[in-house]
Write a protein that holds these residues in place. Structure first.
Motif, short mmCIF file in Angstrom:
data_model
loop_
_atom_site.label_atom_id
_atom_site.label_comp_id
_atom_site.label_asym_id
_atom_site.label_seq_id
_atom_site.Cartn_x
_atom_site.Cartn_y
_atom_site.Cartn_z
N ALA B 398 37.84 33.95 41.16
CA ALA B 398 38.66 32.84 40.65
C ALA B 398 39.39 32.17 41.81
CB ALA B 398 39.64 33.35 39.62
N HIS B 399 39.88 32.98 42.76
CA HIS B 399 40.62 32.40 43.87
C HIS B 399 39.71 31.64 44.82
CE1 HIS B 399 44.80 33.65 43.66
NE2 HIS B 399 44.30 34.37 42.71
N ASN B 400 38.59 32.29 45.14
CA ASN B 400 37.71 31.64 46.09
C ASN B 400 37.18 30.32 45.56
OD1 ASN B 400 38.20 33.77 47.66
ND2 ASN B 400 36.31 34.86 47.16
N ARG B 401 36.95 30.31 44.23
CA ARG B 401 36.47 29.07 43.62
C ARG B 401 37.46 27.94 43.82
NH1 ARG B 401 34.56 31.73 39.11
NH2 ARG B 401 36.50 31.44 38.02
N GLN B 402 38.73 28.26 43.64
CA GLN B 402 39.75 27.21 43.64
C GLN B 402 39.92 26.57 45.02
OE1 GLN B 402 41.71 25.96 41.13
NE2 GLN B 402 40.35 27.07 39.76
N LEU B 403 39.80 27.37 46.05
CA LEU B 403 40.20 26.83 47.33
C LEU B 403 39.06 26.17 48.09
CD1 LEU B 403 42.94 29.28 48.53
CD2 LEU B 403 43.15 26.91 47.83
N SER B 404 38.45 25.20 47.47
CA SER B 404 37.47 24.41 48.19
C SER B 404 38.23 23.30 48.91
CB SER B 404 36.48 23.79 47.20
OG SER B 404 37.16 22.85 46.40
N ILE B 405 37.57 22.74 49.90
CA ILE B 405 38.24 21.70 50.68
C ILE B 405 38.49 20.45 49.83
CG2 ILE B 405 36.24 20.49 51.69
CD1 ILE B 405 37.91 21.07 54.40
N GLU B 406 37.59 20.20 48.88
CA GLU B 406 37.78 19.05 47.98
C GLU B 406 39.06 19.24 47.16
OE1 GLU B 406 34.90 20.81 48.07
OE2 GLU B 406 33.71 19.37 49.21
N HIS B 407 39.25 20.48 46.74
CA HIS B 407 40.43 20.77 45.95
C HIS B 407 41.70 20.52 46.76
CE1 HIS B 407 42.83 22.64 42.87
NE2 HIS B 407 43.28 23.55 43.71
N ILE B 408 41.65 20.95 48.02
CA ILE B 408 42.81 20.73 48.89
C ILE B 408 43.04 19.23 49.07
CG2 ILE B 408 43.66 20.99 51.26
CD1 ILE B 408 42.23 23.73 51.30
N GLU B 445 44.49 26.69 57.23
CA GLU B 445 45.26 27.87 56.86
C GLU B 445 44.64 28.60 55.67
OE1 GLU B 445 48.22 29.25 58.22
OE2 GLU B 445 47.50 27.98 59.86
N LEU B 446 44.12 27.85 54.73
CA LEU B 446 43.78 28.45 53.44
C LEU B 446 42.28 28.70 53.21
CD1 LEU B 446 46.18 26.40 51.10
CD2 LEU B 446 46.60 28.58 52.20
N THR B 447 41.44 28.16 54.10
CA THR B 447 40.01 28.44 53.92
C THR B 447 39.47 29.06 55.21
OG1 THR B 447 39.08 26.42 54.87
CG2 THR B 447 39.84 26.27 52.60
N PRO B 448 38.36 29.75 55.08
CA PRO B 448 37.77 30.34 56.29
C PRO B 448 36.87 29.35 57.04
CG PRO B 448 36.60 31.11 54.34
CD PRO B 448 37.62 30.14 53.86
N MET B 449 36.92 28.06 56.70
CA MET B 449 36.01 27.09 57.31
C MET B 449 36.29 26.89 58.79
SD MET B 449 35.84 24.17 54.37
CE MET B 449 34.64 23.12 55.17
N SER B 450 35.24 26.57 59.53
CA SER B 450 35.42 26.30 60.95
C SER B 450 36.04 24.92 61.13
CB SER B 450 34.06 26.35 61.65
OG SER B 450 33.29 25.25 61.22
N LEU B 451 36.64 24.69 62.28
CA LEU B 451 37.26 23.39 62.52
C LEU B 451 36.23 22.25 62.49
CD1 LEU B 451 40.08 24.06 65.15
CD2 LEU B 451 40.10 24.30 62.68
N PRO B 452 35.06 22.42 63.10
CA PRO B 452 34.06 21.34 62.98
C PRO B 452 33.71 21.04 61.52
CG PRO B 452 33.40 22.88 64.69
CD PRO B 452 34.60 23.47 64.03
N ALA B 453 33.61 22.12 60.72
CA ALA B 453 33.27 21.91 59.31
C ALA B 453 34.40 21.15 58.61
CB ALA B 453 33.02 23.25 58.63
N ILE B 454 35.64 21.49 58.97
CA ILE B 454 36.77 20.77 58.37
C ILE B 454 36.73 19.30 58.79
CG2 ILE B 454 39.30 20.57 58.32
CD1 ILE B 454 39.43 23.62 58.64
N GLY B 455 36.50 19.07 60.09
CA GLY B 455 36.41 17.70 60.59
C GLY B 455 35.34 16.92 59.85
N GLU B 456 34.20 17.55 59.65
CA GLU B 456 33.09 16.93 58.93
C GLU B 456 33.52 16.52 57.51
OE1 GLU B 456 29.68 15.22 58.52
OE2 GLU B 456 30.26 16.15 60.43
N ALA B 457 34.27 17.43 56.87
CA ALA B 457 34.69 17.16 55.48
C ALA B 457 35.73 16.05 55.40
CB ALA B 457 35.23 18.44 54.86
N PHE B 458 36.35 15.72 56.53
CA PHE B 458 37.34 14.64 56.55
C PHE B 458 36.71 13.38 57.18
CE2 PHE B 458 40.16 18.12 55.69
CZ PHE B 458 41.19 17.57 54.96
N GLY B 459 35.60 12.97 56.66
CA GLY B 459 34.99 11.74 57.12
C GLY B 459 34.32 11.85 58.48
N GLY B 460 33.75 13.00 58.78
CA GLY B 460 32.99 13.18 60.00
C GLY B 460 33.83 13.10 61.26
#
Lengths: 232, 496
Positions: B398-408, B445-460
């Motif tokens: 339940a927790h892992n489901r909630q904390l997607s980057i889209e949710h954030i 802080e809240l997901t195990p995603m890598s920084l490049p992956a986070i950057g990608e999710a914020f408009g590349g």
């Protein structure tokens, strides 16, 4: 063709009161055990309060009423309240088991009432048995209440497998004196919606039809009813 | 013989318990030997109800186990208070687990539960003592005698304090260091150090524990102090009752007679004007008489909704301290402490698993631990990493489901009232860029995603942009109170 004679039927449903014994446990044996410990205030239970959640028709209300009845039978004061109609004031009976069904439907005032019940439970010895439609994380309640619920012992009422569903259908049919052929049960589970409320609605319809038409419940009868508009 | 047993018991407990606990709770007990019809007897006298309750809940079972180990027969164990005249016998907890429902007509599932709950407890006891499991209950319960409670007993009950919440049981870490230090100051010098002490923090972080700890510490130093813990909702109920019964004089007299008023969740005063007015007068009377007031709230004073300004300004007279969400190590320590209270052993890897996955508040940790303990007892297994994973399967998912980057992104956009699309856009105006940086910080802080992956999710965006955002937010949190508050709230919301 001669019209089929229909027997008029008295609208009596001889369903037994809910108990933990007549709940088909399926994968919920741990939950059932925990509820019996809760009713008996057994210290083997690691928490004072218990929250159970699950889809509609999973049997939450049955479990709440059964646990309250069990506590009452053991001489413990117990209350069973409905979330939707509950007011701001919860019973303050010392030592009582207080069950609140559908906490997600509590009004803002009633939420504060439940919040107070949590806070007062240490002093008045009450234990709370709550139910809701989703895990605490998904409940839209005041945050201070939601986290208190999250602190309880939490169980999801696990959905039944087909074996359990067929066991329930047979038990309930048997209690009405309605012999249910294996192929009818198989047919229902293969073709119909398999949530319990839907199955029970079909059982009711079959029961009535069988009495009206004085015919045993068979697949042909079921098909005939479906042609006449019964949806399963 | 029994005196020998008590020395034996003391030496064993001294080895088993932390020194501080042993000195505080066990050494203060007075033991007297005896013999009754059923075998050896031991009467323990606790100096006050507080110690009595604590010992009854925490140590009585262990003492009775040691008694059985020593005497090889069950020990008759009484726990009492030193009362002038009749001593009050308190019913001890049974050492044997309850019957598990066999007597109340529950069949298969409950019977399985009884077997499941009993087995591991016995195992753990025999493991601890190195003795075979006892065949008979170790404590013989005397029928409780209806005797009047002692004065000390009643006085403690009137405080409405929870004896479990003490400084000893409070786990300390960076998140509550300052608050704890201030609370201990206040407990040592009530009325003269910080008055009022205003403790604020998110839900489930231990505010209530902290103020009970102050109350319990003051009570231990001075059992004659008039102490009252009250939740604001109960204070409000008192005001309403005073209205109905036209007993405002008694109400005022009572609250102004206190030496220490601990008032919890002041945010519930929201728009209850008469209650606020009464509290305002009580506050003035108490502070003028140099009596201590401790207040908790879910937010800092200036942010409380629906509270009169004159009250808010008074809250600033003393000291305002914040409790923050606990960091990982502290969450592990909290779990270990809770496990101790439940009398179960939880290894570091299990505590770490729970603490790593449940981050928001202490209550959630406790819920998860409860679940693991119940599961292990039911299945008659010890608490291992594997058992914990099984028990928490639903919760973790339940927790892992909630904390997607889209949710954030959606949560942050909603909070700042900007469009989710702005999270991906190239716009760099402050009103959009700042929330985007906050969202990046939260994603890190809240997901195990890598920084490049986070950057990608914020408009590349490039990962260095994410890194810059994280540094900016970390720095700004120290300087910008509002931003710090926003981040705090968002973290709470996301962690659920």
């Amino acid at each position: 063709m001669k019209p089929v004679m229909k027997q008029l039927v008295l609208d009596i449903h001889p369903d037994a009161p809910p108990t933990l014994d007549n709940f088909v446990a399926g994968n919920n044996t741990e939950l059932i055990a925990a509820l019996s410990l809760l009713a008996a205030r057994d210290q083997a239970l690691p928490a004072r309060h218990l929250f159970l959640w699950g889809a509609p028709g999973s049997g939450r209300s049955h479990l709440l009423r059964a646990t309250v009845a069990l506590a009452e039978a053991a001489g413990r004061p117990a209350h069973c309240l409905a979330g939707a109609t509950q007011g701001a004031q919860l019973p303050e009976t010392p030592g009582a088991l207080v069950a609140v069904d559908d906490v997600d439907r509590l009004s803002p005032d009633a939420q504060i009432g439940l919040f107070n019940a949590f806070n007062r439970s240490l002093a008045n010895g009450q234990s709370l048995l709550l139910s809701g439609a989703s895990a605490p994380l998904g409940l839209t309640l005041r945050e201070d209440l939601r986290t208190r619920i999250g602190q309880s012992l939490i169980y999801e009422v696990q959905p039944l497998d087909d074996d359990s569903r067929s066991a329930i259908l047979r038990t309930l049919a048997g209690r009405r004196g309605l012999p249910l052929a294996d192929e009818v049960v198989d047919f229902l589970l293969r073709h119909g919606r398999r949530d319990l409320p839907s199955l029970l609605a079909v059982l009711d319809a079959l029961d009535t039809a069988s009495l009206e038409r004085k015919r045993p419940v068979t697949v042909p009868l079921l098909r005939e009813m479906m042609q006449q508009g019964l949806s399963i | 013989m029994n005196q020998d047993f008590w020395s034996f018991c003391l030496s064993r407990l001294e080895q088993e318990l932390p020194q501080q606990q042993f000195n505080t709770w066990i050494k203060t007990l007075h033991a007297s030997e005896g013999q009754c019809d059923d075998g050896p007897a031991l009467t323990l006298t606790a100096p006050n109800r507080f110690v009595l309750q604590w010992v009854r809940e925490r140590y009585l079972r262990r003492i009775s186990e040691l008694g059985e180990e020593f005497h090889a027969v069950p020990l008759q164990l009484d726990l009492q208070l030193p009362a002038p005249g009749a001593a009050r016998t308190v019913k001890p907890a049974t050492a044997a687990p309850m019957n598990g429902g066999g007597s109340n007509g529950i069949h298969a599932p409950a019977g399985t539960a009884a077997a499941g709950t009993e087995a591991p407890q016995r195992e753990s006891r025999s493991a601890a003592t190195g003795m075979p499991p006892p065949a008979a209950p170790a404590v013989v319960i005397r029928p409780s005698e209806p005797e009047p409670a002692s004065a000390a007993d009643l006085a403690y009950d009137k405080t409405r304090l929870n004896a479990d919440f003490t400084f000893d049981t409070l786990v300390t870490g960076r998140a509550n260091d300052l608050a704890r230090a201030a609370a201990m100051q206040v407990a040592q010098n009530p009325g003269t150090s910080y008055n009022p002490l205003f403790v604020y923090g998110g839900v489930g972080l231990g505010k209530t524990h902290l103020i009970h700890a102050i109350g319990n510490a003051v009570y231990r130093q001075n059992p004659r102090a008039v102490i009252r813990y009250v939740h604001v909702e109960d204070y409000y109920a008192d005001v309403v009752r005073a209205y109905q019964q036209k007993s405002f004089d008694a109400f005022k007299r009572y609250y102004r007679s206190l030496d220490l008023l601990l008032i919890d969740d002041i945010q519930f005063f929201n728009n209850k004007n008469r209650t606020q007015e009464e509290f305002f007068h009580a506050f003035n009377a108490l502070t003028e008489a140099r009596k201590q007031i401790v207040i908790t709230c879910d937010t800092y004073p200036k942010d409380i909704q629906g509270l009169e300004d004159r009250l808010i300004s008074r809250f600033d007279w003393g000291l305002t301290v914040q409790i923050e969400p606990p960091e990982l190590e502290m969450r592990v320590a909290i779990l270990k402490k809770k496990a101790e209270a439940l009398r179960v052993e939880v290894d570091d890897d299990v505590a770490f698993l729970i603490a790593k996955n449940l981050r928001s508040n202490v209550r959630e940790l406790e819920g998860a631990l409860n679940k693991v303990v119940a599961y292990a007892r039911f299945h008659g297994r010890g608490i291992s990493l594997e058992v914990a994973k099984d028990a928490l399967k639903d919760l973790l998912n339940a927790h892992n489901r909630q904390l997607s980057i889209e949710h954030i992104q959606k949560t942050v956009a909603d909070y700042y009232k900007i469009k989710v699309a702005d999270m991906h856009s190239k716009k760099r105006t402050r009103v959009i860029a700042r929330p985007r940086q906050v969202a990046m910080w939260l994603a890190k802080e809240l997901t195990p995603m890598s920084l490049p992956a986070i950057g990608e999710a914020f408009g590349g965006r490039d990962h260095t942009t994410v890194l810059h955002a994280c540094r900016t937010i970390t720095d700004l949190r120290l300087a910008d109170h509002q931003l710090n508050h926003d981040v705090h709230v968002l973290t709470q919301v996301l962690r659920g």
